[in-house]
Enzyme design. Structure first.
Site, mmCIF file in Angstrom:
data_model
loop_
_atom_site.group_PDB
_atom_site.id
_atom_site.type_symbol
_atom_site.label_atom_id
_atom_site.label_comp_id
_atom_site.label_asym_id
_atom_site.label_seq_id
_atom_site.Cartn_x
_atom_site.Cartn_y
_atom_site.Cartn_z
ATOM 1 N N ASP A 212 35.510 55.047 41.090
ATOM 2 C CA ASP A 212 35.356 53.669 41.558
ATOM 3 C C ASP A 212 33.944 53.419 42.090
ATOM 4 O O ASP A 212 33.345 54.286 42.729
ATOM 5 C CB ASP A 212 36.369 53.455 42.702
ATOM 6 N N GLU A 248 33.037 53.538 36.962
ATOM 7 C CA GLU A 248 33.014 52.078 37.032
ATOM 8 C C GLU A 248 31.617 51.604 37.421
ATOM 9 O O GLU A 248 31.190 51.772 38.567
ATOM 10 C CB GLU A 248 34.026 51.538 38.044
HETATM 11 C C1 QV4 Z 1 35.987 41.156 54.278
HETATM 12 C C2 QV4 Z 1 34.912 40.078 54.124
HETATM 13 C C3 QV4 Z 1 33.530 40.731 54.127
HETATM 14 C C4 QV4 Z 1 33.356 41.505 55.430
HETATM 15 C C5 QV4 Z 1 34.504 42.514 55.595
HETATM 16 C C6 QV4 Z 1 34.403 43.170 56.960
HETATM 17 O O1 QV4 Z 1 35.105 39.383 52.882
HETATM 18 O O2 QV4 Z 1 32.519 39.752 54.010
HETATM 19 O O3 QV4 Z 1 32.140 42.213 55.371
HETATM 20 O O4 QV4 Z 1 35.797 41.887 55.467
HETATM 21 O O5 QV4 Z 1 35.303 44.242 57.079
HETATM 22 C C7 QV4 Z 1 38.691 43.471 50.390
HETATM 23 C C8 QV4 Z 1 38.625 41.980 50.597
HETATM 24 C C9 QV4 Z 1 37.322 41.570 51.258
HETATM 25 C C10 QV4 Z 1 37.166 42.345 52.561
HETATM 26 C C11 QV4 Z 1 37.148 43.818 52.184
HETATM 27 C C12 QV4 Z 1 36.983 44.717 53.386
HETATM 28 O O6 QV4 Z 1 38.742 41.290 49.373
HETATM 29 O O7 QV4 Z 1 37.340 40.186 51.541
HETATM 30 O O8 QV4 Z 1 35.913 42.010 53.138
HETATM 31 O O9 QV4 Z 1 38.404 44.159 51.551
HETATM 32 O O10 QV4 Z 1 38.085 44.611 54.237
HETATM 33 C C13 QV4 Z 1 38.906 45.785 45.678
HETATM 34 C C14 QV4 Z 1 38.888 44.267 45.757
HETATM 35 C C15 QV4 Z 1 38.065 43.786 46.923
HETATM 36 C C16 QV4 Z 1 38.562 44.446 48.203
HETATM 37 C C17 QV4 Z 1 38.370 45.950 48.022
HETATM 38 C C18 QV4 Z 1 38.779 46.754 49.250
HETATM 39 O O11 QV4 Z 1 38.356 43.750 44.560
HETATM 40 O O12 QV4 Z 1 38.225 42.373 47.054
HETATM 41 O O13 QV4 Z 1 37.853 43.945 49.318
HETATM 42 O O14 QV4 Z 1 39.199 46.375 46.926
HETATM 43 O O15 QV4 Z 1 40.090 46.497 49.590
HETATM 44 C C19 QV4 Z 1 31.582 44.812 42.597
HETATM 45 C C20 QV4 Z 1 31.452 46.327 42.583
HETATM 46 C C21 QV4 Z 1 32.620 47.001 41.891
HETATM 47 C C22 QV4 Z 1 33.967 46.479 42.399
HETATM 48 C C23 QV4 Z 1 33.973 44.969 42.242
HETATM 49 C C24 QV4 Z 1 35.249 44.354 42.765
HETATM 50 O O16 QV4 Z 1 30.243 46.722 41.971
HETATM 51 O O17 QV4 Z 1 32.520 48.386 42.140
HETATM 52 O O18 QV4 Z 1 32.884 44.397 42.967
HETATM 53 N N1 QV4 Z 1 35.103 47.100 41.731
HETATM 54 C C25 QV4 Z 1 35.812 48.266 42.316
HETATM 55 C C26 QV4 Z 1 37.313 48.173 42.133
HETATM 56 C C27 QV4 Z 1 37.845 47.073 43.020
HETATM 57 C C28 QV4 Z 1 37.636 47.443 44.466
HETATM 58 C C29 QV4 Z 1 36.383 48.147 44.715
HETATM 59 C C30 QV4 Z 1 35.505 48.488 43.734
HETATM 60 C C31 QV4 Z 1 36.147 48.633 46.089
HETATM 61 O O19 QV4 Z 1 37.636 48.002 40.794
HETATM 62 O O20 QV4 Z 1 39.213 46.832 42.767
HETATM 63 O O21 QV4 Z 1 37.632 46.232 45.254
HETATM 64 O O22 QV4 Z 1 36.806 49.906 46.167
HETATM 65 O O23 QV4 Z 1 31.285 44.275 41.313
#
Ligand code: QV4
Ligand code: CA
Length: 512
Positions: A212, A248
């Site tokens: 990831d 990824e």
């Molecule tokens: C929130 C606020 C932030 C603040 C934070 C403070 O929005 O501004 O800084 O709180 O703690 C979730 C929430 C998000 C939250 C965050 C932290 O959506 O709002 O921030 O948690 O609590 C998945 C989801 C994300 C989720 C994350 C962790 O898509 O929404 O965040 O899991 O739970 C980029 C990257 C790529 C990524 C992609 C989504 O380059 O690597 O974005 N894809 C992978 C996975 C994806 C996963 C992650 C990475 C993170 O495929 O599913 O994100 O592990 O393009």
């Protein structure tokens, strides 16, 4: 000597590009958010018998449990340690699944979240999937253990501590991705803990990892971690087999960090594939199926031996990550079957099929307000099982795209034509195309708004074949359309644009 070391290094890294699938199997399915018990059963009753090569499973390490919103799917991308209990089941259930899938020749690939722990706002307590204590406020994760020393904050120079600008490579790799506490993978200690976690899974029998958020990790750090991984378990894999690594990295162009930086380490997710194919299927931006004649590298995509490809993934099917509006998903079932069929027929890349659950979409201004909704679950938050209906579809809100006849049969098609060249291309300069895979398989697609009616050279030996899209061969008979191929390899095709599935596919094993 230098030469030998180079060869050894090269051999080591190249091996990580091989999915280690058995019996010439060629497709992986992502069984998103399913319970281990359901995956084990699916391996035995469906995936093994139908030639699926492996399963990508959802993150399995102990994660935060989020209740606002109510138990979103994305909580699993916020680890608080490396214990192996999750919403999908216990460590014993995980072990049982790996064993049972391996025993029927279906590999397990783990979605490894190693760039970060939970969000900085994750709080303190035991609201985690195994019930372990953690404290995000002072970066204390005692089960690993990680402390404040193991995170990158000192190196991140943004005001918020988060990634603010994707054009700044240091930010992207040393700051917090959406607030997630960013691990310092340059430290031997952290590398050791991450490798220990992955090695435990390798010893249990997994065949590799989807890693990831690789864009957010330095390739040098990843190289060190991958380099300390064990060979695969010889109970199921030839000795010396390296874990399959697919990373990824979302590279749609326009950012300083590119997929290329990761090619030496393993395969990389090719996000251009689904985004561009979506435009073609939807006929947006003047795109047409006939332009797919040079699909793959010819379209500015990475080399085929580095690519992991898919039509949609768990992020972009609900507007997360990247790819945008063009992505085709099960919600557009007719286009989706054609797109996945095309992907599986085409030789480019290692293919991954998505298998989803349904959720109540609530799209406001193009954004799904319900993009967070977790898997079908009971009121206590536990994930519902996947019941199988008499017609082989899934119940309880599980979509099971991989069980759709058209998709399942194209997975088999891909195995049958494995290694055969892309040949006998035909198009009408619009949205009607056809191609063969050597003399082992042939596909014809009509995405125009009028009928297709044409005689084509299939490249196949003469005989009567069963179309595996409208039906399939069962006990020597065809439940769908039959295609007559003459001694010269020619066959005539008719596909109305009004058909439920306006495409036809035949292969060596569908011959009657
Ligand atoms: C929130 C606020 C932030 C603040 C934070 C403070 O929005 O501004 O800084 O709180 O703690 C979730 C929430 C998000 C939250 C965050 C932290 O959506 O709002 O921030 O948690 O609590 C998945 C989801 C994300 C989720 C994350 C962790 O898509 O929404 O965040 O899991 O739970 C980029 C990257 C790529 C990524 C992609 C989504 O380059 O690597 O974005 N894809 C992978 C996975 C994806 C996963 C992650 C990475 C993170 O495929 O599913 O994100 O592990 O393009
Ligand atoms: Ca990072």
């Amino acid at each position: 000597m230098k030469f030998l070391i180079l060869v050894a290094l090269l051999g080591l890294s190249l091996a990580q590009h091989d999915p280690n699938t058995k019996h010439g199997r060629t497709a992986i399915v992502h069984l998103f958010e399913r319970r281990w018990a359901d995956i084990a059963a699916e391996c035995q009753r469906y995936l093994g018998p139908n030639g699926f090569g492996g399963v990508q499973i959802s993150p399995l390490s102990e994660s935060i449990v989020v209740t606002n919103p109510w138990r979103p799917w994305w909580q699993r991308y916020q680890p608080i340690g490396y214990n192996l209990c999750s919403r999908s089941g216990t460590e014993n259930e995980l072990k049982d699944m790996i064993t049972r899938c391996n025993n029927v020749g279906v590999n397990i690939y783990v979605d490894a979240v190693i760039n970060h722990m939970c969000g900085a706002g994750g709080g303190a307590g035991t609201h985690s999937s195994c019930g372990s204590y953690f404290n995000a406020n002072n970066k204390d994760f005692p089960t690993v253990p990680y402390s404040g020393l193991d995170f990158n904050d000192g190196k991140c120079k943004t005001g918020s501590g988060n990634i603010e600008n994707y054009n700044d490579v240091n930010q992207v790799r040393n700051c917090r991705l959406v607030g997630l506490l960013d691990l310092s993978l340059e430290k031997d200690y952290v590398r050791g803990k991450v490798a220990g976690f992955m090695n435990k899974l390798i010893n249990m029998g997994v065949a590799g990892f989807r890693v990831d958020a690789c864009k957010h990790m330095w390739p040098g750090d990843l190289s060190a971690v991958y380099g300390s991984l064990n060979n695969l378990n010889t109970k199921w894999f030839p000795s010396g087999s390296r874990p399959f690594i697919f990373q990824e990295v979302i590279d749609l162009g326009g950012e300083p960090i590119t997929s290329k930086e990761y090619f030496g380490l393993g395969r990389v997710t090719e996000f251009k594939y689904g985004a561009k194919l979506g435009n073609v299927m939807r006929k947006w931006n003047g795109e047409k199926l006939s332009y797919l004649k040079n699909w793959g590298e010819g379209w500015g995509m990475m080399p085929t031996d580095k690519a992991l490809v898919f039509v949609d993934n768990h992020d972009n099917q609900r507007g997360h990550g990247a790819g945008g509006a063009s992505i085709v998903t099960f919600w557009d079932a007719r286009l989706y079957k054609m797109a996945v069929g095309l992907m599986l027929a085409h030789p480019y890349g290692v293919t991954r099929v998505m298998s989803s659950y349904r959720w109540d979409r609530n799209i406001v201004n193009g954004q799904d307000k319900n993009d967070w909704i977790g898997p079908p679950s009971n009121s206590d938050g536990s994930t519902k099982p996947v019941p199988i209906n008499p017609d082989s579809t899934c119940g309880n809100g599980w979509v099971c795209e991989h069980r759709w006849r058209q998709i399942k049969n194209m997975v088999i098609f891909r195995n049958v034509v494995n290694g055969q060249p892309f040949a006998n291309w035909w198009d009408n300069q619009n949205n009607q195309i056809a191609f063969s895979r050597g003399s082992r398989g042939f596909i014809v697609i009509n995405n125009d708004d009028w009928d297709l009616d044409v005689t084509l050279n299939t490249g196949m030996p003469g005989g009567t074949y069963c179309d595996v899209i409208s039906g399939q061969k069962e006990r020597g008979r065809c439940t769908g359309k039959e295609v007559q191929v003459g001694g010269n390899g020619h066959a005539s095709f008719r596909i109305s644009n009004m058909e439920e599935d306006p495409f036809i596919a035949i292969h060596a094993d569908s011959k009657l």
